[in-house]
Design an enzyme around this catalytic site. Structure first.
Site, short mmCIF file in Angstrom:
data_model
loop_
_atom_site.label_atom_id
_atom_site.label_comp_id
_atom_site.label_asym_id
_atom_site.label_seq_id
_atom_site.Cartn_x
_atom_site.Cartn_y
_atom_site.Cartn_z
CB CYS A 107 -3.64 -13.41 -1.65
SG CYS A 107 -5.40 -13.59 -1.96
CG ASP A 116 -14.94 -5.07 -2.16
OD1 ASP A 116 -13.71 -5.27 -2.04
OD2 ASP A 116 -15.79 -5.91 -1.82
CG PHE A 137 -10.65 -7.32 -6.33
CD1 PHE A 137 -11.69 -8.23 -6.39
CD2 PHE A 137 -9.86 -7.13 -7.46
CE1 PHE A 137 -11.95 -8.94 -7.56
CE2 PHE A 137 -10.10 -7.84 -8.63
CZ PHE A 137 -11.14 -8.76 -8.69
NE ARG A 195 -2.73 -1.18 3.48
CZ ARG A 195 -3.04 -2.42 3.89
NH1 ARG A 195 -3.77 -3.20 3.13
NH2 ARG A 195 -2.63 -2.86 5.06
CG ASP A 211 -5.14 -7.01 -2.96
OD1 ASP A 211 -4.66 -8.15 -3.13
OD2 ASP A 211 -5.25 -6.48 -1.83
N1 SAH Z 1 -6.82 -4.49 -1.22
C1 SAH Z 1 -7.53 -4.71 0.01
C2 SAH Z 1 -7.83 -6.19 0.25
C3 SAH Z 1 -8.64 -6.86 -0.84
S1 SAH Z 1 -9.41 -8.33 -0.32
C4 SAH Z 1 -6.75 -4.08 1.15
O1 SAH Z 1 -5.62 -3.59 0.95
O2 SAH Z 1 -7.27 -4.04 2.27
C5 SAH Z 1 -10.41 -8.79 -1.63
C6 SAH Z 1 -11.72 -8.03 -1.78
O3 SAH Z 1 -12.33 -8.47 -2.98
C7 SAH Z 1 -12.76 -8.28 -0.70
O4 SAH Z 1 -13.12 -7.05 -0.13
C8 SAH Z 1 -13.99 -8.86 -1.42
O5 SAH Z 1 -15.24 -8.34 -0.96
C9 SAH Z 1 -13.75 -8.39 -2.84
N2 SAH Z 1 -14.31 -9.20 -3.93
C10 SAH Z 1 -14.34 -10.54 -4.04
N3 SAH Z 1 -14.83 -10.89 -5.26
C11 SAH Z 1 -15.11 -9.74 -5.91
C12 SAH Z 1 -15.61 -9.44 -7.21
N4 SAH Z 1 -15.90 -10.39 -8.08
N5 SAH Z 1 -15.76 -8.14 -7.55
C13 SAH Z 1 -15.46 -7.16 -6.67
N6 SAH Z 1 -14.96 -7.39 -5.44
C14 SAH Z 1 -14.79 -8.65 -5.07
#
Ligand code: SAH
Length: 399
Positions: A342, A252, A230, A214, A302
């Site tokens: 991940c 998201d 995401f 980040r 992500d």
């Molecule tokens: N980058 C963030 C962590 C991401 S975790 C950080 O730094 O805190 C992954 C995220 O993807 C989750 O919030 C989940 O709700 C979202 N997610 C999962 N599948 C998704 C999709 N198809 N479209 C959009 N968001 C999605």
């Protein structure tokens, strides 16, 4: 102490200090053992290779606590020592004052198999994903409370699926020691503040593993139009705003995550006019951007884990390629793509191949300007490559 005998020729991984003994490597158990019991791990030639915690219901039948034949001593004392040592290794985090959200214990790589402990300010939240961890959770929690300065409570989240593989029940949130934490715990990370929902947020509530990424990605954001896919509770997007981004689109699929992301933006003290919060499926959203001719200077991808096992890695690769290809096409010349996986099952090589294939199909050239991995409070022991699950690359579009 009960002896766990290995099949002939199956001692190699132990000799290479790998911490898992798979069920297929086990010849017999000399006497009955309970979940989490310490057993002696013995080669077919009778050599004592180490001590492990027994997991009768798991494919990982024993998790090594110590290699070699030196006596282990009292197990509770050993656990306390390891918890203290693990927290002490994070000493610089407490001193630096950059953040108060820190992973204190990173399971196998900190010598405590299946034990994860994250600290959010004065609160510690654990996940116990081995029979050993579950059995000794009270000892672990007490040790954490003593080891963490000013700790007000230690809790556990038992809703993580991997517990099922160990024959452990799924459950909710429970306080093990001390007080109930508040509904949201406010933590700080560099210039940002985040609300952490330790009861129902992802993992123990926050993605501490992306802290260093980040910060790095944020530095690319000055004057940029940013698309944070995401976004969860807004992490990368808020760092972009804090570093002078023009505009950030936070996307998201989870309304709950987005609602916290909005609160986090308010905590940063910035007006909302330069940020959009979009509840959408990223796969569809990227296509809608393409169809509308939108472009960005910085895109973050992500996604959650697409592959749980090696068997799913190829299917997952198609998902990764899809979003990376779409994102590559939306980048302005000179723009940056910060892209992550991940999934432990997605190897670094496979991830690179996905990016290469996506760039070929996008018909654009990219430089890799940096690679990232999980933050340094999520260390990985050299003999345990499985511990490295988070990989990332920052790419620059050349034209
Ligand atoms: N980058 C963030 C962590 C991401 S975790 C950080 O730094 O805190 C992954 C995220 O993807 C989750 O919030 C989940 O709700 C979202 N997610 C999962 N599948 C998704 C999709 N198809 N479209 C959009 N968001 C999605």
């Amino acid at each position: 102490m009960t002896k766990l005998l290995l099949k002939s020729g199956r001692e190699h991984s132990l000799l290479r200090r790998h911490p898992w003994v798979f069920s297929g490597a086990v010849s017999s158990l000399e006497a009955e053992a309970l979940p989490g019991d310490v057993v002696e791990i013995v080669s077919s030639k009778g050599e004592l290779l180490g001590y492990g915690a027994y997991s009768p219901d798991s494919q990982i039948r024993a998790r090594v606590l110590a290699f070699g034949s030196s006596p282990l001593g009292d197990i509770q004392e050993l656990i306390r020592e390891r918890v203290f040592a693990s927290v002490a290794r994070r000493g610089s985090f407490f001193v630096d004052g950059y953040t108060d959200g820190i992973r204190l214990v990173n399971a196998e790589s900190d010598g405590l198999p299946g034990v994860v402990a994250d600290c959010y300010g004065q609160w510690v939240v654990c996940q116990f994903t081995s029979a050993f961890a579950e059995r000794y959770k009270a000892v672990i929690a007490q040790a954490l409370q003593m080891a963490v300065p000013g700790c007000r409570g230690v809790s556990a989240r038992s809703d993580v699926d991997s517990r099922l593989k160990e024959g452990l029940e799924l459950g909710g949130f429970s306080v093990l020691v001390g007080e109930e934490p508040p509904e949201y715990i406010e933590i700080f990370e560099g210039p940002c503040k985040f609300l952490v929902d330790v009861r129902s947020g992802h993992k123990t509530g926050f993605y501490l593993d992306q802290r260093e990424a980040r910060a790095q990605v944020g530095l690319l954001a000055n004057n940029c139009d940013v698309l944070n896919c995401f976004c969860y509770t807004g992490g990368f997007g808020l760092f972009a705003r804090a570093n002078g981004a023009n505009h950030v689109t936070q996307v998201d699929i989870s309304a709950d995550a987005l609602s916290i992301a909005e609160k986090n933006a308010s905590l940063l003290g910035l007006c909302h006019t330069n940020t959009d919060f979009v509840k959408a499926d990223v796969f569809k959203y990227l296509r809608s951007c393409r169809d509308e001719g939108k472009t960005f200077d910085l895109i973050i991808l992500d996604p959650p884990k697409f592959a749980d096992s090696k068997a799913h890695a190829m299917k997952a690769a198609r998902g990764y390629k899809d979003i990376n290809l779409l994102a590559m096409k939306l980048l302005r010349p000179g723009g940056h793509l910060a892209t992550f996986s991940c999934s432990g099952a997605m190897t670094g090589e496979l991830f690179d191949k996905v990016l290469m294939d996506a760039a070929v199909d996008a018909k654009r050239d990219f430089q890799i300007i940096s690679r990232t991995r999980q933050s340094s409070d999520h260390p990985v022991t050299v003999s345990f490559p499985e511990g490295l699950y988070l990989k990332g690359a920052i790419l620059r579009a050349l034209s």
